[in-house]
Design a protein around this motif. Sequence first.
Motif, short mmCIF file in Angstrom:
data_model
loop_
_atom_site.label_atom_id
_atom_site.label_comp_id
_atom_site.label_asym_id
_atom_site.label_seq_id
_atom_site.Cartn_x
_atom_site.Cartn_y
_atom_site.Cartn_z
N SER A 67 0.82 -1.21 0.00
CA SER A 67 0.00 0.00 0.00
C SER A 67 0.85 1.26 0.00
O SER A 67 0.51 2.25 -0.66
CB SER A 67 -0.94 0.00 1.20
OG SER A 67 -1.85 -1.06 1.12
N VAL A 68 1.94 1.24 0.74
CA VAL A 68 2.85 2.37 0.75
C VAL A 68 3.47 2.55 -0.63
O VAL A 68 3.55 3.68 -1.16
CB VAL A 68 3.95 2.19 1.83
CG1 VAL A 68 5.03 3.24 1.69
CG2 VAL A 68 3.32 2.23 3.22
N VAL A 69 3.88 1.46 -1.24
CA VAL A 69 4.47 1.52 -2.59
C VAL A 69 3.45 2.07 -3.59
O VAL A 69 3.77 2.93 -4.42
CB VAL A 69 4.99 0.13 -3.03
CG1 VAL A 69 5.39 0.13 -4.49
CG2 VAL A 69 6.15 -0.30 -2.15
N ILE A 70 2.21 1.60 -3.49
CA ILE A 70 1.16 2.08 -4.40
C ILE A 70 0.87 3.56 -4.14
O ILE A 70 0.63 4.33 -5.09
CB ILE A 70 -0.11 1.23 -4.25
CG1 ILE A 70 0.13 -0.15 -4.86
CG2 ILE A 70 -1.31 1.89 -4.91
CD1 ILE A 70 -0.99 -1.13 -4.63
N ALA B 76 -2.23 4.84 -10.19
CA ALA B 76 -1.82 3.63 -9.44
C ALA B 76 -2.72 3.38 -8.24
O ALA B 76 -2.82 2.25 -7.76
CB ALA B 76 -0.37 3.76 -8.99
N TRP B 77 -3.42 4.41 -7.77
CA TRP B 77 -4.29 4.24 -6.61
C TRP B 77 -5.47 3.33 -6.92
O TRP B 77 -6.13 2.85 -6.00
CB TRP B 77 -4.76 5.59 -6.10
CG TRP B 77 -3.64 6.41 -5.53
CD1 TRP B 77 -2.47 5.96 -5.01
CD2 TRP B 77 -3.60 7.82 -5.43
NE1 TRP B 77 -1.68 7.00 -4.59
CE2 TRP B 77 -2.36 8.16 -4.84
CE3 TRP B 77 -4.47 8.85 -5.78
CZ2 TRP B 77 -1.98 9.48 -4.58
CZ3 TRP B 77 -4.10 10.16 -5.52
CH2 TRP B 77 -2.86 10.46 -4.93
N LEU B 78 -5.72 3.07 -8.18
CA LEU B 78 -6.78 2.14 -8.55
C LEU B 78 -6.44 0.71 -8.13
O LEU B 78 -7.31 -0.15 -8.07
CB LEU B 78 -7.03 2.19 -10.05
CG LEU B 78 -7.59 3.51 -10.60
CD1 LEU B 78 -7.61 3.47 -12.13
CD2 LEU B 78 -8.97 3.78 -10.04
N LEU B 79 -5.19 0.47 -7.82
CA LEU B 79 -4.75 -0.87 -7.41
C LEU B 79 -5.04 -1.18 -5.95
O LEU B 79 -4.90 -2.33 -5.53
CB LEU B 79 -3.25 -1.03 -7.67
CG LEU B 79 -2.79 -0.91 -9.12
CD1 LEU B 79 -1.27 -0.93 -9.19
CD2 LEU B 79 -3.38 -2.04 -9.93
N TYR B 80 -5.46 -0.19 -5.17
CA TYR B 80 -5.69 -0.42 -3.75
C TYR B 80 -6.71 -1.52 -3.48
O TYR B 80 -6.57 -2.27 -2.52
CB TYR B 80 -6.14 0.86 -3.05
CG TYR B 80 -5.00 1.72 -2.58
CD1 TYR B 80 -4.01 1.21 -1.76
CD2 TYR B 80 -4.93 3.06 -2.95
CE1 TYR B 80 -2.98 2.00 -1.33
CE2 TYR B 80 -3.90 3.85 -2.52
CZ TYR B 80 -2.92 3.32 -1.71
OH TYR B 80 -1.89 4.11 -1.29
N GLY B 81 -7.71 -1.65 -4.29
CA GLY B 81 -8.72 -2.68 -4.07
C GLY B 81 -8.21 -4.10 -4.27
O GLY B 81 -8.79 -5.05 -3.77
N VAL C 33 -4.97 -5.04 -3.54
CA VAL C 33 -3.73 -5.25 -2.78
C VAL C 33 -3.82 -6.48 -1.88
O VAL C 33 -2.96 -7.36 -1.93
CB VAL C 33 -3.36 -4.00 -1.95
CG1 VAL C 33 -2.15 -4.28 -1.07
CG2 VAL C 33 -3.07 -2.85 -2.85
N PHE C 34 -4.85 -6.56 -1.03
CA PHE C 34 -4.95 -7.68 -0.11
C PHE C 34 -5.13 -9.01 -0.83
O PHE C 34 -4.39 -9.97 -0.54
CB PHE C 34 -6.08 -7.47 0.92
CG PHE C 34 -6.18 -8.59 1.90
CD1 PHE C 34 -5.33 -8.64 3.00
CD2 PHE C 34 -7.09 -9.61 1.72
CE1 PHE C 34 -5.40 -9.68 3.91
CE2 PHE C 34 -7.16 -10.66 2.62
CZ PHE C 34 -6.32 -10.69 3.72
N PRO C 35 -6.07 -9.13 -1.79
CA PRO C 35 -6.19 -10.41 -2.49
C PRO C 35 -4.91 -10.81 -3.22
O PRO C 35 -4.52 -11.98 -3.20
CB PRO C 35 -7.34 -10.19 -3.48
CG PRO C 35 -8.10 -9.04 -2.95
CD PRO C 35 -7.13 -8.20 -2.20
N ALA C 36 -4.26 -9.85 -3.85
CA ALA C 36 -3.02 -10.17 -4.57
C ALA C 36 -1.92 -10.62 -3.61
O ALA C 36 -1.19 -11.58 -3.89
CB ALA C 36 -2.56 -8.96 -5.38
N ALA C 37 -1.81 -9.94 -2.47
CA ALA C 37 -0.79 -10.33 -1.48
C ALA C 37 -1.07 -11.72 -0.95
O ALA C 37 -0.15 -12.54 -0.80
CB ALA C 37 -0.74 -9.31 -0.35
N ALA C 38 -2.33 -12.02 -0.66
CA ALA C 38 -2.69 -13.34 -0.12
C ALA C 38 -2.42 -14.44 -1.14
O ALA C 38 -1.88 -15.50 -0.80
CB ALA C 38 -4.15 -13.36 0.31
N ILE C 39 -2.79 -14.20 -2.39
CA ILE C 39 -2.60 -15.21 -3.43
C ILE C 39 -1.12 -15.44 -3.71
O ILE C 39 -0.67 -16.59 -3.80
CB ILE C 39 -3.36 -14.82 -4.71
CG1 ILE C 39 -4.87 -14.96 -4.47
CG2 ILE C 39 -2.92 -15.66 -5.90
CD1 ILE C 39 -5.73 -14.38 -5.57
#
Length: 166
Positions: free
Chosen positions: A52-55, A66-71, A73-79
């Motif tokens: 999130s900090v990087v985004i 790039a802030w459109l990627l916030y939604g 972040v969690f699913p991508a990190a978990a996967i």
Amino acid sequence: MNSSAPYPTAIAPRDAFDPLVEPRLYDGVLSRRVLAFCVDFFVVLTLTAIASVVIGVLGVFTLGLAWLLYGMVFPAAAILYSGATLGSDRAATWGMRLTGLTARLWHGGKPGFVIAAAHVVFLYLSISLLTPFVLLVGLFTRRKQLLHDLVLGTLFVDRGLLEGRA
């Protein structure tokens, strides 16, 4: 072709995971999986915070695009976390390693990246729909499998016993 093999036949891998043959492989698995989930959830939250900090920084340079990627972040990190750890040679996330568990497929093989990624997706879907009731399925299955484990054909066993250390 003759029916006698020149080498002794080995026990089929799925027989090694039969709870009637080796019930100790499944002792305490459910409670250790809960603890492993808590550890892994904290790791994923930490990865999400870093991403999130990087985004956020990238969003400044891309004028907010790039802030459109916030939604995601969690699913991508978990996967990515589950795919990289559960799908590795150790077949265990960091939480599972800490609690002494390892993952196997129904036939004895180790799950790859795709199965591990699907496992975490089904895990979070089942938790969001069934909340704590997802653990009840594990109380009634012989191999202590949860609903998403049954769908994917995965099971979790004691790593020490599986490797012959206990």
